[in-house]
Write an enzyme that holds these catalytic residues in place. Structure first.
Site, mmCIF file in Angstrom:
data_model
loop_
_atom_site.group_PDB
_atom_site.id
_atom_site.type_symbol
_atom_site.label_atom_id
_atom_site.label_comp_id
_atom_site.label_asym_id
_atom_site.label_seq_id
_atom_site.Cartn_x
_atom_site.Cartn_y
_atom_site.Cartn_z
ATOM 1 N N PRO A 102 0.808 -1.225 0.000
ATOM 2 C CG PRO A 102 -0.174 -1.137 2.123
ATOM 3 C CD PRO A 102 0.545 -2.053 1.200
ATOM 4 C CD GLU A 129 1.767 -3.852 11.184
ATOM 5 O OE1 GLU A 129 1.737 -2.620 11.077
ATOM 6 O OE2 GLU A 129 0.758 -4.547 11.435
ATOM 7 N NE ARG A 167 -7.552 -5.914 -21.064
ATOM 8 C CZ ARG A 167 -7.685 -4.845 -21.845
ATOM 9 N NH1 ARG A 167 -6.789 -3.859 -21.773
ATOM 10 N NH2 ARG A 167 -8.696 -4.742 -22.685
ATOM 11 C CG ASP A 182 -8.812 -0.992 -23.248
ATOM 12 O OD1 ASP A 182 -9.906 -1.251 -23.759
ATOM 13 O OD2 ASP A 182 -7.942 -1.854 -23.014
#
Length: 257
Positions: A102, A129, A167, A182
């Site tokens: 993150p 953690e 993809r 896209d």
């Protein structure tokens, strides 16, 4: 392309890697996958890969030894200097070693297109953690986050990135033009799409799409892409290289809205 995935839960990937576009790409030989449970590189009889953090605090931290050993086992040269992966020669690119975290760089289409050009990707899916800092400093090449939230592990982010990268491999999609138009690939959100029937419950397909006039259709699609971007993601327009036509359309849309 080779994609290696270091995870404590390899069973999570079985359905994802074997289905849909990703599975077909593997069947065609466009990509190969290896799932590595880095617990087998723990070096202890209990298979322990985490330990308490120095200095105290909540949670457990992933130890460096198992992850270093696992990544090193996947590199062709095995040559290391200070723990860092080296290429066999100048002509052989080292793998991109991606830490799912993150705290990493936020993932986007531009980064997907960059990773899609690599020959070898290694994903490290953590748990607990966090990671021992030496993994970040001396082993990985990229730290990537798929959003500003925290998950229980790196497996789901790895799946997201793998899907978006695979993809883009040549031959993965049935229509090569699909990826080029896209959302985000052009810098804009994609225009609306319609298919048969031409009228459904009183809602009609825009006449221009039925006209067969390709120039008018392309102009309509560009304007609708701009409209959608302006209303949903106006921040994207700040980075867009605007032509005279686009500037004119944006001004018209602002007046309409």
């Amino acid at each position: 392309m080779k994609i290696d995935i270091l995870t404590l839960f390899p069973e999570m990937f079985e359905g994802v890697l074997g289905a849909s576009i990703v599975g077909k790409a593997a069947q065609k030989g466009l990509v190969s996958f290896r799932l590595v449970n880095f617990r087998q590189y723990s070096g202890n009889k209990h298979g322990q890969v985490d330990d308490m953090p120095y200095g105290g605090g909540g949670g457990m931290v992933l130890k460096p030894e198992p992850i270093f050993r696992a990544v090193e086992s996947l590199t062709e040269s095995g040559a290391k200097t200070g723990g860092e992966i080296e290429a066999i020669s100048d002509s052989k690119k080292p793998p991109r070693v991606v830490l799912l975290c993150p705290q990493g760089k936020r993932y986007n289409q531009k980064l997907a297109e960059e990773l899609a050009c690599e020959d070898h990707l290694i994903f490290i899916c953590g748990h607990y953690e966090g990671y021992d800092e030496r993994i970040r400093e001396h082993l990985v090449t990229d730290e990537i986050s798929i959003g500003d939230y925290v998950l229980t592990g790196g497996e789901l982010p790895a799946m997201v990135i793998i899907d978006s990268v695979v993809r883009l491999q040549e031959g993965a999609l049935g229509n090569a033009k699909s990826a080029a138009t896209d959302s985000y690939s052009t810098g804009l959100l994609e225009h609306p799409h319609y298919t048969r029937p031409a009228e459904f419950r009183g809602w009609k397909v825009p006449d221009v799409l039925l006209s067969g006039h390709h120039e008018k259709i392309e102009k309509w699609r560009l304007k609708e892409s701009l409209r959608r971007t302006l209303t949903r993601r106006p921040d994207l327009l700040e980075e867009l290289e605007e032509t005279k036509e686009i500037k004119k359309m944006v001004e018209e849309l602002k007046q309409e809205l």
